[in-house]
Design an enzyme around this catalytic site. Structure first.
Site, PDB file in Angstrom:
ATOM      1  CD  GLN A  70      39.246  68.442-113.337  1.00  0.00           C
ATOM      2  OE1 GLN A  70      39.277  69.122-112.256  1.00  0.00           O
ATOM      3  NE2 GLN A  70      38.435  67.968-113.964  1.00  0.00           N
ATOM      4  CE  LYS A 114      38.006  65.021-111.163  1.00  0.00           C
ATOM      5  NZ  LYS A 114      37.126  66.055-110.564  1.00  0.00           N
ATOM      6  CE  LYS A 161      39.212  72.227-109.607  1.00  0.00           C
ATOM      7  NZ  LYS A 161      38.332  71.189-109.981  1.00  0.00           N
ATOM      8  CG  ASP A 203      35.664  73.135-107.935  1.00  0.00           C
ATOM      9  OD1 ASP A 203      35.878  71.926-108.728  1.00  0.00           O
ATOM     10  OD2 ASP A 203      36.078  73.297-106.844  1.00  0.00           O
ATOM     11  CB  THR A 246      29.236  66.573-110.309  1.00  0.00           C
ATOM     12  OG1 THR A 246      29.684  67.547-111.304  1.00  0.00           O
ATOM     13  CG2 THR A 246      30.522  66.051-109.664  1.00  0.00           C
ATOM     14  CG  ASN A 296      26.517  71.459-108.999  1.00  0.00           C
ATOM     15  OD1 ASN A 296      27.215  70.730-109.320  1.00  0.00           O
ATOM     16  ND2 ASN A 296      25.419  71.787-109.543  1.00  0.00           N
ATOM     17  CB  SER A 335      32.706  70.014-119.008  1.00  0.00           C
ATOM     18  OG  SER A 335      32.184  70.705-118.048  1.00  0.00           O
TER      19      SER A 335
HETATM   20  N1  GLU Z   1      35.214  71.315-111.180  1.00  0.00           N
HETATM   21  C1  GLU Z   1      34.634  70.226-111.691  1.00  0.00           C
HETATM   22  C2  GLU Z   1      35.455  68.868-111.414  1.00  0.00           C
HETATM   23  O1  GLU Z   1      36.293  69.168-110.424  1.00  0.00           O
HETATM   24  C3  GLU Z   1      34.309  69.925-113.262  1.00  0.00           C
HETATM   25  C4  GLU Z   1      35.340  70.661-114.080  1.00  0.00           C
HETATM   26  C5  GLU Z   1      34.835  70.956-115.452  1.00  0.00           C
HETATM   27  O2  GLU Z   1      33.562  70.684-115.977  1.00  0.00           O
HETATM   28  O3  GLU Z   1      35.666  71.374-116.366  1.00  0.00           O
HETATM   29  O4  GLU Z   1      35.806  68.023-112.158  1.00  0.00           O
END
Ligand code: GLU
Length: 448
Positions: A114, A117, A129, A169, A213, A244, A380
């Site tokens: 993350q 990303k 996370k 998630d 996503t 999703n 987000s």
């Molecule tokens: N769970 C999603 C990811 O893997 C989104 C996380 C979010 O929106 O904070 O990036």
């Protein structure tokens, strides 16, 4: 062995010892460190001030008990996690996963991914996370609500608009975010919209967040195909999963003229040679919370299979959108034999290292999840912008911003790969582009 190789392998063996029994975390770190060797050869200062070791050590790890009472009146005890990995670029940001496979190593791998990303999105968000080993399958609405309330009763003291902003998630969607937000509001006596993303539209949520996503993964894929003189128009696409991410990847791919020939869940896979009826799939998975086998009961020209995998099908494009390590070397070789040309990861780390190697050796264009699935967290961050200004944007405007972000991520990934002499290696490109921004911020902010 060069000095850099030696140094990086020393970091890695220490990390293995200090984080024993966490194979997914090791896998995620190994891939990034491999790319960082290339950076360190050019810019050795990125090894100064313990930067690499600090990057691989979460700033904070919270583990807590989540007791709740099931419908039979029995007390159940689950484990909750929040790993606040890196906040150099902004508040910790990342989803919550509720799935029986969750443990600290899984949350650390997801939190580590993350960081890069979120950096690639170009928006001011750090990496984190969380989640629980709670299994929502077969649980009533009441049980889900009681679990979420208990989970938030502990989590609430660790999060906040400027501190840490969780979202969904696997196993956490709009319903769970609603129960979590309600409990946060009750405990704090504040309607702090910016504390969670993925909220309902009439209480601070953003249009496009649900689709983001899956749509983002397809926008990036289309951009990559265009760069190679191709397009999704008329292409056959395999999408694994049916949650999703998969549903909205299927929807957008078909809107752009592709035929999605198969999808799956943990019970099996469905062959749809004439494409997917997305409304039917949504009804089964989002409304009825059913299994993919139910789809073929209502669809002509679709077959359900328990043997083999969705990767047995033939397609030019493969979008793994289910879960980590779902696509291994034998699947990759099969796809290559059948002519796959583009693979983009909608899930987090769905391809094993051996599968990635097989794709890259065969000249398949492969984009890792930290670039290809960044559209969810990017949207987000757009939800956070709307909350901060008490505004809500139109679908069209938000979708345009998402498309722009995905194009920029692809450009940054491809350009960085080329700049470091690894043209078309999007793994190296995404890792280095994501890393440099975080690393520069960490160096500027001192040893903390
Ligand atoms: N769970 C999603 C990811 O893997 C989104 C996380 C979010 O929106 O904070 O990036």
């Amino acid at each position: 062995m060069s000095d850099v190789d030696q140094k990086v392998s020393e970091y890695y063996s220490k990390l293995l010892k200090r984080n024993a029994g966490e194979p997914e975390f090791h896998q995620a770190v190994a891939e990034v460190l491999d790319s960082l060797k290339i950076v360190l050869e050019h810019d050795p200062h990125y090894a100064d001030y313990g930067l690499i070791q600090r990057l691989c050590e979460p700033e904070r790890q919270i583990i807590f008990r989540v007791p709740w009472v099931d419908d039979q009146g029995q007390v159940q005890v689950n484990r909750g996690f929040r790993v606040q990995f890196n906040s150099a670029l902004g508040p910790y940001k990342g989803g919550l996963r509720f799935h029986p496979s969750v443990n600290l190593g899984i949350i650390k791998f997801l939190g580590f991914e993350q960081i890069f990303k979120n950096s690639l999105t170009g928006l001011p968000i750090g990496g984190g996370k969380g989640g629980s080993d709670f299994d929502p399958k077969g649980r009533s609405d009441q049980e889900i609500m009681r679990f979420c309330q208990s989970f938030m009763t502990e989590l609430h003291r660790h999060i906040g608009e400027y501190r840490d902003v969780p979202a969904g998630d696997i196993g956490v969607g709009g319903r769970e975010i609603g129960y979590l937000f309600g409990q946060y509001r009750r405990l704090t006596n504040e309607h702090e919209s910016g504390v969670l993303t993925g909220k309902g539209l009439n209480w601070g949520g953003s249009l496009v967040r649900t689709e983001a996503t899956g749509y983002g993964c397809v926008y990036l894929t289309e951009e990559m195909m265009k760069a190679n003189g191709d397009s999704l128009q008329g292409a056959h696409v395999i999408v694994s999963g049916s949650g999703n991410v998969a549903i909205y990847a299927i929807e957008k791919a078909q809107q752009l003229g592709a035929t999605v020939v198969g999808f799956s869940d943990s019970s099996g896979w469905v062959h749809t040679p004439e494409g997917v009826d997305v409304e039917l799939l949504k009804q089964i998975k989002e409304v009825e919370r059913g299994r993919v086998g139910d789809y073929v009961k209502h669809a002509d020209n679709a077959t359900f299979h328990e043997d083999g995998s969705v990767w047995d099908l033939e397609a030019a494009v493969a979008l793994p959108c289910a879960t980590q390590n779902e696509l291994d070397e034998s699947h990759a070789k099969n796809l290559v034999d059948k002519g796959v040309a583009y693979v983009a990861e909608g899930a987090n780390m769905p391809c094993t290292p051996e599968a990635i190697e097989a794709f890259q050796k065969a000249g398949v264009h492969f984009v890792p999840g930290k670039a290809a699935n960044a559209g969810g967290v990017a949207t987000s961050a757009l939800e956070m912008q709307q909350n901060a200004t008490r505004d809500s944007w139109s679908f069209e405007y938000t979708d345009e911003r998402l498309q722009e972000i995905m194009k920029n991520i692809f450009r940054a990934t491809a350009d960085t790969a080329a700049q470091y002499g690894h043209e078309n290696d999007y793994v190296v490109g995404a890792n280095i582009a994501g890393f440099k921004k975080v690393a520069d911020a960490m160096l500027a902010q001192g040893v903390i």
